[in-house]
Design a protein around this motif. Structure first.
Motif, PDB file in Angstrom:
ATOM      1  N   ILE A 224      17.266  45.468  30.076  1.00  0.00           N
ATOM      2  CA  ILE A 224      16.537  45.390  28.801  1.00  0.00           C
ATOM      3  C   ILE A 224      16.176  46.787  28.302  1.00  0.00           C
ATOM      4  O   ILE A 224      16.274  47.092  27.106  1.00  0.00           O
ATOM      5  CB  ILE A 224      15.273  44.524  28.978  1.00  0.00           C
ATOM      6  CG1 ILE A 224      15.670  43.073  29.250  1.00  0.00           C
ATOM      7  CG2 ILE A 224      14.389  44.607  27.733  1.00  0.00           C
ATOM      8  CD1 ILE A 224      14.509  42.156  29.538  1.00  0.00           C
ATOM      9  N   ARG A 225      15.780  47.661  29.209  1.00  0.00           N
ATOM     10  CA  ARG A 225      15.432  49.026  28.813  1.00  0.00           C
ATOM     11  C   ARG A 225      16.636  49.759  28.217  1.00  0.00           C
ATOM     12  O   ARG A 225      16.503  50.508  27.245  1.00  0.00           O
ATOM     13  CB  ARG A 225      14.892  49.791  30.015  1.00  0.00           C
ATOM     14  CG  ARG A 225      13.487  49.357  30.447  1.00  0.00           C
ATOM     15  CD  ARG A 225      13.072  50.081  31.710  1.00  0.00           C
ATOM     16  NE  ARG A 225      11.719  49.688  32.107  1.00  0.00           N
ATOM     17  CZ  ARG A 225      11.147  50.069  33.257  1.00  0.00           C
ATOM     18  NH1 ARG A 225      11.826  50.836  34.112  1.00  0.00           N
ATOM     19  NH2 ARG A 225       9.922  49.663  33.536  1.00  0.00           N
ATOM     20  N   TYR A 227      19.159  48.329  26.665  1.00  0.00           N
ATOM     21  CA  TYR A 227      19.368  47.758  25.337  1.00  0.00           C
ATOM     22  C   TYR A 227      18.400  48.383  24.328  1.00  0.00           C
ATOM     23  O   TYR A 227      18.783  48.738  23.201  1.00  0.00           O
ATOM     24  CB  TYR A 227      19.167  46.241  25.362  1.00  0.00           C
ATOM     25  CG  TYR A 227      20.442  45.460  25.582  1.00  0.00           C
ATOM     26  CD1 TYR A 227      21.397  45.354  24.579  1.00  0.00           C
ATOM     27  CD2 TYR A 227      20.680  44.809  26.787  1.00  0.00           C
ATOM     28  CE1 TYR A 227      22.564  44.631  24.783  1.00  0.00           C
ATOM     29  CE2 TYR A 227      21.838  44.076  26.998  1.00  0.00           C
ATOM     30  CZ  TYR A 227      22.780  43.993  25.993  1.00  0.00           C
ATOM     31  OH  TYR A 227      23.947  43.273  26.195  1.00  0.00           O
ATOM     32  N   GLU A 228      17.143  48.514  24.735  1.00  0.00           N
ATOM     33  CA  GLU A 228      16.148  49.101  23.838  1.00  0.00           C
ATOM     34  C   GLU A 228      16.450  50.568  23.551  1.00  0.00           C
ATOM     35  O   GLU A 228      16.218  51.065  22.447  1.00  0.00           O
ATOM     36  CB  GLU A 228      14.761  48.959  24.449  1.00  0.00           C
ATOM     37  CG  GLU A 228      14.270  47.510  24.545  1.00  0.00           C
ATOM     38  CD  GLU A 228      12.944  47.401  25.272  1.00  0.00           C
ATOM     39  OE1 GLU A 228      12.559  48.406  25.928  1.00  0.00           O
ATOM     40  OE2 GLU A 228      12.301  46.338  25.199  1.00  0.00           O
ATOM     41  N   GLY A 229      16.971  51.266  24.565  1.00  0.00           N
ATOM     42  CA  GLY A 229      17.293  52.676  24.380  1.00  0.00           C
ATOM     43  C   GLY A 229      18.426  52.924  23.405  1.00  0.00           C
ATOM     44  O   GLY A 229      18.522  54.005  22.814  1.00  0.00           O
ATOM     45  N   GLN A 231      18.788  51.409  20.605  1.00  0.00           N
ATOM     46  CA  GLN A 231      18.182  51.355  19.270  1.00  0.00           C
ATOM     47  C   GLN A 231      19.166  50.817  18.221  1.00  0.00           C
ATOM     48  O   GLN A 231      19.433  51.438  17.192  1.00  0.00           O
ATOM     49  CB  GLN A 231      17.672  52.736  18.843  1.00  0.00           C
ATOM     50  CG  GLN A 231      16.569  53.270  19.734  1.00  0.00           C
ATOM     51  CD  GLN A 231      16.052  54.626  19.290  1.00  0.00           C
ATOM     52  OE1 GLN A 231      16.611  55.251  18.399  1.00  0.00           O
ATOM     53  NE2 GLN A 231      14.968  55.081  19.909  1.00  0.00           N
ATOM     54  N   GLY A 237      23.440  44.584  18.840  1.00  0.00           N
ATOM     55  CA  GLY A 237      23.268  44.187  20.238  1.00  0.00           C
ATOM     56  C   GLY A 237      24.233  43.089  20.650  1.00  0.00           C
ATOM     57  O   GLY A 237      24.754  43.088  21.772  1.00  0.00           O
TER      58      GLY A 237
END
Length: 423
Positions: A224-225, A227-229, A231, A237
């Motif tokens: 998840i991190r 994916y968030e990184g 942006q 996504g």
């Protein structure tokens, strides 16, 4: 159905397959272009990207000239990693076309029509997708797709159980004649070795897929991190997730090589193996969060997986080893021959998968991604042979009753000693 109509229908079916292949890639990219459109970006950028991925799935390499990527100067590099997930989809479509053609009385015209049409489609796609920023190796973009398509189409036709085409029946008869003329040792070992070696590789791939699922579940926070990184938007996504699914078979092959102890690389100079991990900067791809980074507590214990796979596969082929037990009179020669044959098949298949799954994805360190085929060949052969040879003393043990020259003579009964029967 005459030959002209067969040629035309097969050609149309091949063109439809090529259109579907490019279309399933172009649809999401067009959606991104529409929703997240940059006025400076032309729609043909999305089309060229789809065509490039389509050609890569057929084995074509892409050349990226020297220039700037995200403001960073980069030398010329080649992208050669095959998205095996997409390749499997295209192969299944060609396989089904071949199955349909096999039911026709004459298949040669259909094969020719489909192959020519796919060649024309590949030529058109490679020319229309050419761009100075990134372009395919010219002859590969033209010839690799039709060769890929024709191969799986022919496999589908030849292996069809209900084949009626005269060409297929003649080819099968020719194969049977060639098989009957083989050396007796090769003929006896061929199918048991193929079953055993393929069984080993199948269990390695299955274990790798299971291990990958466990590692992803255990490292879901890191996924998840990442994916968030990145942006990206929700649509972006989804596209990234689909791209990872297309590369999932490649990663499963890497995991199978990892289980053997050969390991794999994510960048030049890196090595990820059961003994430990030595890597540099890793791309921010969410699925890479499942990589076994660092010194693992169970270490080389995982090598028990290929050993167990070799044991199970060699035991399982006993019922297919009747001809070995008939032809080989020595238990030692039978066991060594079968064990080495199973190991050779497993090693060849693993090295072939490693070659197909590996390649380059970018400049610099990203020029080396995957498994060294020669290394996984040696490691797999040694591990499988070490188990398959002793187990083959059970699976391929010659039985005296199987060979007419080794049967015990039957003693004649004495006169007057007949067996009574009771009605």
């Amino acid at each position: 159905m005459n030959r002209r109509l067969s040629f035309l229908l097969a050609a149309i079916e091949a063109l439809v397959m090529a259109a579907i292949g490019v279309g399933i890639l172009l649809a999401p990219m067009t959606l991104i272009w529409l929703i997240e459109n940059d006025p400076s970006i032309n729609w043909f950028v999305a089309y060229r990207a789809s065509a490039d991925i389509w050609m890569m799935a057929h084995g074509t390499r892409l050349i990226v000239p020297a220039g700037e990527i995200v403001g960073i100067a980069t030398p010329q590099f080649i992208m050669s990693v095959i998205p095996i997930g997409l390749s499997i989809f295209f192969a299944s479509l060609a396989f089904r076309i071949g199955r349909r053609i096999s039911t026709q009385p004459q298949a040669a015209a259909s094969w020719l029509g489909a192959a020519v049409a796919y060649f024309v489609a590949a030529l058109g796609i490679s020319i229309s997708a050419f761009d100075k920023a990134i372009y395919p190796v010219a002859w590969q973009g033209t010839f690799f797709p039709p060769v890929f398509f024709t191969f799986f189409m022919l496999v589908g036709s030849i292996t069809a159980k209900d084949a009626q085409a005269l060409e297929i029946l003649v080819f099968r008869k020719w194969l049977q004649i060639r098989f009957d003329r083989m050396h007796w040792g090769v003929r006896a070992l061929l199918f048991p070795a193929l079953r055993g070696g393929t069984g080993v590789v199948t269990m390695l791939l299955g274990s790798s897929a299971l291990l990958l699922a466990v590692m992803l579940a255990a490292n879901w926070i890191n996924v998840i991190r990442l994916y968030e990184g990145l942006q990206v938007s929700v649509l972006g996504g989804i596209v990234i997730t689909v791209a990872q699914i297309l590369l999932l078979p490649n990663i499963i092959v890497f995991g199978a090589a990892w289980l053997t102890g050969a390991g794999f690389a994510v960048g030049t100079g890196s090595l990820i193996s059961p003994l430990g991990t030595a890597t540099g900067p890793i791309p921010s791809i969410p699925i890479l969060a499942a990589l076994p980074v660092g010194q693992l507590s169970f270490g080389m214990i995982v090598i028990i997986v290929p050993l167990v796979a070799a044991f199970v596969s060699t035991v399982a082929i006993r019922k297919y080893a009747d001809e070995i037990r008939f032809e080989f009179a020595s238990v030692l020669s039978a066991a060594i021959s079968l064990g080495l044959s199973v190991a050779a098949v497993a090693a060849i298949e693993m090295s072939t998968l490693a070659q197909l799954a590996s390649g380059s994805l970018g400049p610099g360190r990203l020029g080396t991604i995957g498994v060294q085929p020669w290394l996984v060949f040696i490691v797999t052969f040694v591990e499988v042979a070490a188990v398959a040879i002793p187990v083959s003393f059970y699976s391929a043990k010659p039985q005296r009753a199987d060979h007419p020259l080794l049967q015990k003579p039957v003693k004649p009964r004495r006169p007057g000693k007949t067996k009574r029967t009771v009605n």
